[in-house]
Design a protein around this motif. Structure first.
Motif, PDB file in Angstrom:
ATOM      1  N   THR A  78      67.380 -47.534  -7.851  1.00 28.46           N
ATOM      2  CA  THR A  78      67.215 -47.446  -6.726  1.00 28.46           C
ATOM      3  C   THR A  78      67.425 -48.863  -5.139  1.00 28.46           C
ATOM      4  O   THR A  78      68.263 -48.025  -4.342  1.00 28.46           O
ATOM      5  N   ALA A  79      67.033 -49.136  -5.888  1.00 28.64           N
ATOM      6  CA  ALA A  79      66.925 -50.666  -5.180  1.00 28.64           C
ATOM      7  C   ALA A  79      68.549 -51.329  -4.746  1.00 28.64           C
ATOM      8  O   ALA A  79      68.553 -51.716  -3.664  1.00 28.64           O
ATOM      9  N   HIS A 129      64.244 -64.389  -1.430  1.00 27.76           N
ATOM     10  CA  HIS A 129      64.437 -62.768   0.036  1.00 27.76           C
ATOM     11  C   HIS A 129      64.518 -61.335  -0.626  1.00 27.76           C
ATOM     12  O   HIS A 129      63.291 -60.354   0.029  1.00 27.76           O
ATOM     13  N   GLY A 130      64.958 -60.743  -1.467  1.00 22.09           N
ATOM     14  CA  GLY A 130      64.586 -59.362  -2.813  1.00 22.09           C
ATOM     15  C   GLY A 130      62.961 -59.362  -2.302  1.00 22.09           C
ATOM     16  O   GLY A 130      61.901 -58.423  -1.997  1.00 22.09           O
ATOM     17  N   LEU A 131      62.289 -59.997  -3.449  1.00 23.85           N
ATOM     18  CA  LEU A 131      60.652 -60.462  -3.684  1.00 23.85           C
ATOM     19  C   LEU A 131      59.742 -60.134  -2.271  1.00 23.85           C
ATOM     20  O   LEU A 131      58.958 -60.265  -1.810  1.00 23.85           O
ATOM     21  N   GLY A 132      60.784 -61.724  -0.878  1.00 25.15           N
ATOM     22  CA  GLY A 132      59.678 -60.888  -0.021  1.00 25.15           C
ATOM     23  C   GLY A 132      59.565 -60.382   0.878  1.00 25.15           C
ATOM     24  O   GLY A 132      58.775 -60.030   1.849  1.00 25.15           O
ATOM     25  N   ARG A 133      60.349 -59.428   1.050  1.00 27.93           N
ATOM     26  CA  ARG A 133      61.344 -58.675   1.536  1.00 27.93           C
ATOM     27  C   ARG A 133      59.736 -56.953   0.923  1.00 27.93           C
ATOM     28  O   ARG A 133      59.332 -56.065   1.489  1.00 27.93           O
ATOM     29  N   LEU A 134      59.661 -58.002  -0.280  1.00 27.43           N
ATOM     30  CA  LEU A 134      58.805 -56.357  -1.453  1.00 27.43           C
ATOM     31  C   LEU A 134      57.034 -56.878  -0.691  1.00 27.43           C
ATOM     32  O   LEU A 134      56.494 -56.762  -1.803  1.00 27.43           O
ATOM     33  N   GLY A 135      57.216 -58.405  -0.143  1.00 26.75           N
ATOM     34  CA  GLY A 135      56.378 -58.568   0.278  1.00 26.75           C
ATOM     35  C   GLY A 135      55.044 -59.516  -0.628  1.00 26.75           C
ATOM     36  O   GLY A 135      53.951 -59.509  -0.698  1.00 26.75           O
ATOM     37  N   ARG A 136      56.204 -59.898  -1.759  1.00 31.00           N
ATOM     38  CA  ARG A 136      55.684 -60.715  -2.307  1.00 31.00           C
ATOM     39  C   ARG A 136      55.465 -62.614  -2.149  1.00 31.00           C
ATOM     40  O   ARG A 136      56.319 -62.601  -1.350  1.00 31.00           O
ATOM     41  N   ALA A 145      58.420 -50.604   1.798  1.00 30.12           N
ATOM     42  CA  ALA A 145      58.323 -48.441   2.403  1.00 30.12           C
ATOM     43  C   ALA A 145      59.792 -48.138   2.068  1.00 30.12           C
ATOM     44  O   ALA A 145      60.048 -47.036   1.730  1.00 30.12           O
ATOM     45  N   GLU A 146      60.984 -48.802   2.613  1.00 28.52           N
ATOM     46  CA  GLU A 146      62.082 -48.366   2.127  1.00 28.52           C
ATOM     47  C   GLU A 146      62.625 -47.991   0.851  1.00 28.52           C
ATOM     48  O   GLU A 146      63.039 -46.686   0.214  1.00 28.52           O
ATOM     49  N   LEU A 147      62.190 -49.155  -0.340  1.00 26.03           N
ATOM     50  CA  LEU A 147      62.315 -48.769  -1.746  1.00 26.03           C
ATOM     51  C   LEU A 147      61.148 -47.267  -2.187  1.00 26.03           C
ATOM     52  O   LEU A 147      61.718 -46.394  -2.659  1.00 26.03           O
ATOM     53  N   ASP A 148      59.886 -47.684  -1.961  1.00 24.05           N
ATOM     54  CA  ASP A 148      59.242 -46.022  -1.570  1.00 24.05           C
ATOM     55  C   ASP A 148      59.544 -44.520  -1.421  1.00 24.05           C
ATOM     56  O   ASP A 148      60.042 -43.854  -2.197  1.00 24.05           O
ATOM     57  N   ALA A 149      60.599 -44.641  -0.215  1.00 18.10           N
ATOM     58  CA  ALA A 149      61.162 -43.573   0.882  1.00 18.10           C
ATOM     59  C   ALA A 149      62.296 -43.428  -0.238  1.00 18.10           C
ATOM     60  O   ALA A 149      62.909 -42.099  -0.457  1.00 18.10           O
ATOM     61  N   ALA A 150      63.456 -44.237  -0.692  1.00 17.38           N
ATOM     62  CA  ALA A 150      64.346 -44.325  -1.608  1.00 17.38           C
ATOM     63  C   ALA A 150      64.201 -43.321  -2.770  1.00 17.38           C
ATOM     64  O   ALA A 150      65.153 -42.210  -3.086  1.00 17.38           O
TER      65      ALA A 150
END
Length: 309
Positions: free
Chosen positions: A275-276, A34-41, A292-297
């Motif tokens: 950070t994640a 799920h985390g990989l999917g959220r990151l666009g993988r 986007a959330e990870l980059d902002a964080a």
């Protein structure tokens, strides 16, 4: 590049210190996918799901992140875990899980990376199928492993340790928590265990230590990262979010590249993964950040790193 994650889905029944109860999609491998999917993988999860309310909830959750699901057998009911949270948001688990993965006839596209771990990699009879799939793809794919130890499901200690070390030897990258290592090797220094695991085969070993931060070790380098200050809602899925960010950051790196990672690359890896995890613990359930959330964080949190002494 494409990722294949192999492992269990679990319905997490989260009971708060105040007596409230919530149901979240969970299971360590499913959380990583799920985390990989959220990151666009591009990610496929090879798992087992029942056609029941919990199974449908989990399937919708995964598909909503773009994860493809390959079902290797349908259990009588979707596995569940009762997750009890104390006043600090720390989790303890009780399980109702069977794991009987079947892979015959499945047409899973050859991935660039395979991730295995947790209950699925050590629980009979399905664990044999997990390792067989990882070994089948290993010639052309890198492999990662997270033991994510659940003592209540590990069986006798000697047998569990042998199964874990077999998975470590199969892998190019391994992540474990200090709690995992303390159960596997009581009283031993986590850094010494990580160094010994490097001798079994992996190019990189990562150790997460909760609020104490994390470590990354190769045969030539060792780097630490402190955990940023964050208000913890709960710790469910934090390690899986860390793992997803690690795999995303290292996407496309071949074995030789992993073996040659220097301090600068390991520092970036730990900063991003830490950070994640910090984003995930700041909200309820295993809810990893999107890109986007990870980059902002990453702009918001300060993660101090350095060479480990």
């Amino acid at each position: 590049m494409s990722f294949l994650v192999i492992g269990e889905c679990v319905a997490d029944i989260v009971r708060g210190a105040d007596g409230t109860e919530r149901i979240h999609p969970g299971g360590s491998p499913a959380n990583v996918a799920h985390g990989l999917g959220r990151l666009g993988r591009d990610v496929t999860l090879l798992t087992q799901l029942a056609d029941d309310p919990a199974g449908r909830l989990i399937a919708d959750h995964l598909k909503g992140a773009g994860v493809r699901i390959e079902v290797g057998g349908v259990p009588a009911r979707t596995p569940s875990a009762v997750v009890a949270l104390d006043a600090r948001g720390q989790a303890t688990y009780g399980f109702d899980i069977t794991w009987t993965l079947e892979t015959g006839g499945l047409l899973v596209e050859r991935p660039a990376h395979v991730h295995i771990g947790s209950i699925a990699a050590v629980t009979a009879p399905g664990a044999d199928a997990v390792l067989a799939e990882a070994e089948r793809f290993r010639g052309a794919a890198t492999v990662s492993y997270d033991p994510n130890v659940r003592p209540a499901l590990m069986g006798d200690h000697a047998g569990a340790l042998a199964r874990v070390e077999r998975c470590v030897a199969l892998s190019d990258l391994v992540k474990a928590s200090d709690e995992d290592l303390d159960w596997l090797y009581p009283g031993e220094d986590p850094r010494e265990v990580a160094a010994r695991w490097l001798g079994l085969g992996p190019a990189v070993v990562l150790v997460t230590r909760g609020a104490a931060g994390s470590l990354a070790l190769t045969r030539r380098e060792s780097v630490f990262a402190e955990a940023p200050a964050v208000a913890v809602v709960d710790t469910v899925g934090a390690g899986d979010s860390f793992m997803s960010a690690v795999l995303d950051t290292l996407a496309g790196a071949e074995r030789e590249v992993l073996a040659g990672l220097g301090a600068e690359h390991l520092t970036r890896l730990l900063r991003r993964a830490t950070t994640a995890a910090a984003v995930t613990v700041s909200r309820a359930g295993a809810r990893p950040p999107d890109r986007a959330e990870l980059d902002a964080a990453g702009e918001r949190f300060t993660v101090r790193c350095g060479r480990a002494s």
